[in-house]
Design an enzyme around this catalytic site. Structure first.
Site, PDB file in Angstrom:
ATOM      1  CD1 TRP A   1       2.395   0.831   7.546  1.00  0.00           C
ATOM      2  CD2 TRP A   1       0.657   1.889   6.630  1.00  0.00           C
ATOM      3  NE1 TRP A   1       2.252   0.342   6.274  1.00  0.00           N
ATOM      4  CE2 TRP A   1       1.180   0.985   5.672  1.00  0.00           C
ATOM      5  CE3 TRP A   1      -0.443   2.659   6.268  1.00  0.00           C
ATOM      6  CZ2 TRP A   1       0.652   0.833   4.416  1.00  0.00           C
ATOM      7  CZ3 TRP A   1      -0.990   2.516   5.005  1.00  0.00           C
ATOM      8  CH2 TRP A   1      -0.436   1.617   4.089  1.00  0.00           C
ATOM      9  CB  CYS A   2      -3.374   0.060   7.389  1.00  0.00           C
ATOM     10  SG  CYS A   2      -5.033  -0.037   6.687  1.00  0.00           S
ATOM     11  CB  SER A   3      -6.767   4.191   9.667  1.00  0.00           C
ATOM     12  OG  SER A   3      -7.243   4.242   8.330  1.00  0.00           O
TER      13      SER A   3
END
Length: 483
Positions: A169-171
């Protein structure tokens, strides 16, 4: 020449011949009472003369240290890694200082607040200019997927294992993924794991391997760790030799960093690979990894004498944090304002104003530790502090000014959707308390002693005269009745 007779004529204390005086039992009793009264009153007057007398007033703050105020602190965070722990300061005038390191020291601690014995020399995080390759291309995965079952195997199998701990989920993790896989493929071609095996690049999905990431104290995504063969075991000094990589994240920079790691390997004998390498140079790209998941932060900051905030939180310009997993529980060993009070200053403070000093370090020993469960997720801990300055003027040290800051503290736990922080909101008072020691005159003491002696002697004489005349009158009445 003045004759002796003329001198005697000015005598204020003319003597009555002893043969003409008469002693009485009542007079003896009054004399004893008078002597005891004089001794008691003299003791009271002497105690009053020797005791400290002060005057207290409220005035506008006229601090000698100008417009700045010093804050000393010693805080222990059992679940906040020193890798990302940041000390920030802000105020209502718009001042914002992030990640203060010059006057702040960090020490790794375990979850029980016990120190590991080493200071964490991280310094400010470098600015990552390239977070990945600008052009995404079709790619095959080149890095090895690691989990709790095979992690130790690969760590001990290859002299260097570089691992990307990420979250889907981390950009930032998603921007790193293409360049990480491309760099992994390049390194596999140059250093085939089967034929050469000097270096291997792997990855760990922290949303699936939660325990593995927690074991390596991963709190920000992506975190790139460098593991050297055999150095997962502490040496005699308790030092870990794996490191964190903070450099640029494009494939070219990653490959250059990996090549530098391979060149650092000893080639004379395989036993050298297992030796301690605690003297590795720490630079802007490679730094020691955190030893434990906790951090003790101590030091001081100077802030403007206006309402503001001291904030401790996880901070990075190139990492993401899972707010639901962050825990800023802390134990306060020391938190005080102003200059440190020396032993002499504290003793003088107690002499002039015994009631002061109780709130100088009011938060000392306070624990704000919460179990990290669903109910305590995303919890920000706030402390609201109101500060009042006290200035003492002593007659013993007329050239010195003794300053002491006391404060009240109100704390609360607040749920937030953002990354939790530990926040100390301070509000200095524009007024100050001035305590001045009032000196006592020795002449006033002597005057009071003379007044005590003369007053008691006179009153006792009057009482003796009244008592003596009363007794004589009673005797005359009794004699009149007899005749």
């Amino acid at each position: 020449m003045i004759s002796t007779t003329k001198l005697k004529s000015v005598d204020f204390y003319r003597k009555i011949p002893r043969d003409l005086t008469e002693a009485s039992l009542s007079g003896a009793g009054l004399s004893i009472i008078a002597a005891l009264s004089i001794m008691f009153l003299f003791g009271m007057e002497l105690n009053s003369y020797l005791s400290v007398s002060t005057s207290t007033s409220i005035i506008v703050d006229k601090s000698s240290d100008g417009e700045f105020l010093r804050i000393d602190f010693n805080l222990s965070f059992p679940a906040l890694s020193c890798e990302f722990a940041s000390v920030d300061v802000s105020d209502i005038l718009g001042t914002n200082r992030l990640n203060i390191t010059k006057t702040v020291r960090k020490f790794s601690i375990d979850p029980n607040l016990k120190p590991t014995g080493f200071e964490f020399h991280a310094g400010p995080l470098p600015i990552v200019n390239n977070h990945g390759d600008e052009v995404e291309e079709e790619h095959n995965e080149g890095s090895i997927s690691l989990n709790s079952d095979n992690f130790d195997k690969y760590t001990h199998q290859h002299p260097i294992l570089v691992v990307n701990f990420f979250a889907p989920w981390c950009s930032w993790s998603n921007r790193l993924k293409p360049s990480w896989e491309r760099a992994s493929r390049i390194m596999r071609q140059r250093y085939d794991p089967e034929m050469d095996g000097r270096i291997l690049l792997g990855k760990v999905d922290c949303t699936e391997e939660f325990d593995l990431c927690r074991r390596h104290h991963i709190q920000g995504y992506p975190s790139i760790r460098i593991f050297r063969k055999g150095t997962d075991i502490k040496d005699n000094h308790g030092h870990h030799d794996h490191e964190s990589y903070y450099g640029d994240r494009d494939s070219e920079s990653l490959v250059a960093a990996m090549e530098a790691l391979v060149r650092s390997l000893p080639t004379k004998s395989r036993t050298l690979e297992l030796e301690d390498k605690s003297d590795h140079t720490v630079n802007a790209v490679k730094r020691p990894a955190p030893l434990t998941s906790g951090c003790r932060i101590e030091g001081f900051v100077r802030v403007k004498r206006v309402p503001g905030n001291l904030i401790i939180s996880a901070h990075s310009g190139a990492h993401s944090f899972d707010a639901s997993l962050m825990n800023v529980s802390h134990f306060i060993s020391h938190f005080a304002f102003g200059k440190k009070l020396t032993h002499r200053m504290m003793s003088e403070l107690k002499r002039l104003a015994p009631h002061l000093g109780r709130n100088y370090d009011r938060l000392t020993g306070q624990s704000y530790i919460t179990d990290h469960d669903h109910a305590n997720a995303n919890v920000t801990i706030e402390h609201y502090l109101q500060i009042v300055k006290t200035e003492l003027v002593s007659t013993r040290y007329p050239q010195e000014v003794f300053e002491e800051y006391e404060y009240t503290a109100h704390s609360s736990l607040v749920h937030s959707v953002n990354v939790p922080i530990a926040k100390f909101h301070f509000e200095p008072s524009p007024m100050q308390v001035l305590v001045t020691e009032v000196p006592k005159s020795f002449s006033h003491f002597i005057t009071n002693v003379c007044a005590i002696i003369g007053g008691v002697f006179t009153v006792a004489g009057i009482l003796d005269s009244i008592l003596h005349n009363a007794i004589r009158l009673i005797k005359k009445v009794e004699l009149g009745k007899q005749f």
